[in-house]
Write a protein that holds these residues in place. Structure first.
Motif, PDB file in Angstrom:
ATOM      1  N   ARG A 229       0.842  -1.198   0.000  1.00 31.22           N
ATOM      2  CA  ARG A 229       0.000   0.000   0.000  1.00 31.22           C
ATOM      3  C   ARG A 229       0.878   1.250   0.000  1.00 31.22           C
ATOM      4  N   GLY A 230       0.268   2.339  -0.413  1.00 31.32           N
ATOM      5  CA  GLY A 230       0.966   3.610  -0.419  1.00 31.32           C
ATOM      6  C   GLY A 230       1.627   3.912  -1.746  1.00 31.32           C
ATOM      7  N   PHE A 231       1.762   5.198  -2.035  1.00 31.98           N
ATOM      8  CA  PHE A 231       2.439   5.685  -3.230  1.00 31.98           C
ATOM      9  C   PHE A 231       1.817   5.054  -4.481  1.00 31.98           C
ATOM     10  N   LEU A 232       2.618   4.589  -5.418  1.00 31.29           N
ATOM     11  CA  LEU A 232       2.102   4.020  -6.664  1.00 31.29           C
ATOM     12  C   LEU A 232       1.509   2.631  -6.482  1.00 31.29           C
ATOM     13  N   PHE A 233       1.765   2.014  -5.319  1.00 29.95           N
ATOM     14  CA  PHE A 233       1.196   0.684  -5.064  1.00 29.95           C
ATOM     15  C   PHE A 233      -0.326   0.732  -4.930  1.00 29.95           C
ATOM     16  N   GLU A 234      -0.904   1.898  -4.769  1.00 28.01           N
ATOM     17  CA  GLU A 234      -2.354   2.017  -4.734  1.00 28.01           C
ATOM     18  C   GLU A 234      -2.959   1.763  -6.109  1.00 28.01           C
ATOM     19  N   ASN A 240       7.392  -0.856  -8.361  1.00 26.98           N
ATOM     20  CA  ASN A 240       8.856  -0.753  -8.445  1.00 26.98           C
ATOM     21  C   ASN A 240       9.354  -1.075  -9.849  1.00 26.98           C
ATOM     22  N   TYR A 241       8.731  -2.077 -10.495  1.00 27.56           N
ATOM     23  CA  TYR A 241       9.106  -2.412 -11.869  1.00 27.56           C
ATOM     24  C   TYR A 241       8.718  -1.280 -12.818  1.00 27.56           C
ATOM     25  N   PHE A 242       7.556  -0.693 -12.585  1.00 28.34           N
ATOM     26  CA  PHE A 242       7.076   0.406 -13.425  1.00 28.34           C
ATOM     27  C   PHE A 242       8.085   1.556 -13.428  1.00 28.34           C
ATOM     28  N   CYS A 243       8.550   1.948 -12.244  1.00 25.90           N
ATOM     29  CA  CYS A 243       9.526   3.040 -12.140  1.00 25.90           C
ATOM     30  C   CYS A 243      10.851   2.661 -12.787  1.00 25.90           C
ATOM     31  N   GLU A 244      11.256   1.415 -12.596  1.00 23.39           N
ATOM     32  CA  GLU A 244      12.510   0.935 -13.186  1.00 23.39           C
ATOM     33  C   GLU A 244      12.468   1.029 -14.709  1.00 23.39           C
TER      34      GLU A 244
END
Length: 306
Positions: A229-234, A240-244
């Motif tokens: 939960r939190g940040f982009l996990f919502e 984390n893969y998306f940002c990578e």
């Protein structure tokens, strides 16, 4: 009590069984096997019981639990699988990340040896930025390995060291060779610099994702699954893969090289497989039945495509 331990073929691993206290733990059983078979240290062992009714998969005996939690007694039979020689996760991650930093830096710094048939020319600013970003990214990964990540398993098969290093070191050489080539034509710095700045923002977002994920585990790395939960996990299961991926897409656009594009294409494919499996696992665990939470509707890895 004497406990019978058999291999996957049904052959008894230790003649006459192994001695273990009825109130002992899974670790006690692993140690008893290790004493009888010194080659089979605990991290090489995978111990299971027959699958429960309605399930096709055997029940894995988890470290930290008592044998009584699985109703194991003197009449029980435990199956053993040798996982092969093991190596620590942190050791593997260090070498697979340290290699790209070293390889890239050597190709950047020693063009007279890498391109002996070409006249050495001064590096341009885009090549400097590419080196800085590449080095920053993998240095960040090394630091995260030792300071942020918590692993559910301490070791992995030693072959993974060869496989992972081959992938990371090989792509480092491939990408660095073309970006630092004397004939490389860099895009305008006015276009590349904002892309590298955006890539750094993606790395910061990726770092925060890793912090949030680390908080889901106990310091030992053990524990059941939890809904991130939190940040982009919502919005995204594997944020984390998306940002990578976004960061490396910016790197590819900033350097304008096919080599970098192929690198992120290969990495994205592997991350997509991991993300799909994790998303399915979380949806299965958190199905909303029997008082269980229901996993919220989220993209798997890369909205709005996946």
């Amino acid at each position: 009590m004497k406990l019978k331990v058999v291999s996957r073929s049904g052959k008894e691993l230790v003649a006459g069984g192994v001695d273990v206290d009825a109130s002992g733990t899974v670790e006690d059983l692993s140690k008893a096997i290790y004493r009888a078979k010194p080659k089979l240290y605990p991290s090489r062992q995978r111990l299971t019981l027959p699958a429960e009714a309605g399930s096709k998969k055997p029940r894995v005996l988890e470290a930290g639990k008592k044998l009584s939690d699985y109703d194991i007694n003197a009449n029980s039979q435990v199956a053993f699988k040798d996982l092969g020689p093991q190596i620590g996760y942190k050791t593997v991650f260090f070498w697979e990340y340290f290699g790209p930093v070293l390889v890239y830096a050597l190709i950047y710094s020693l063009p007279q040896f890498v391109y002996p048939w070409h006249r050495v020319v001064p590096k341009n600013k885009v090549q400097d930025l590419a080196l800085a970003y590449w080095s920053f990214h993998y240095t960040k990964r090394i630091l995260e390995t030792f300071l942020v990540h918590r692993f559910s398993h301490a070791t992995m098969p030693i072959f993974n060291l060869v496989k992972n290093c081959s992938y990371y070191w090989g792509f480092a050489a491939y990408v660095a060779y073309f970006i630092n080539h004397p004939l490389y034509t860099a895009p305008p710095i006015e276009r590349a610099a904002p892309l590298f700045a955006f890539a750094l923002l993606c790395q910061a977002a990726n770092f925060w994702c890793h912090i949030l994920l680390s908080r889901l585990r106990s310091p030992s790395g053990k524990g059941g699954y939890t809904i991130p939960r939190g940040f982009l996990f919502e919005y995204i299961t594997c944020a984390n893969y998306f940002c990578e991926i976004l960061g490396w897409l910016a790197f590819t656009a900033g350097t304008q090289t096919v080599a970098a594009g192929l690198f992120i294409a290969a990495g994205s494919f592997q991350m997509a497989l991991w993300a799909k499996a994790k998303h399915a696992r979380l949806r299965k665990i958190f199905d909303g039945k029997n008082g269980q939470l229901k996993y919220p509707k989220r993209w798997i890895m890369f909205p709005p495509v996946f």
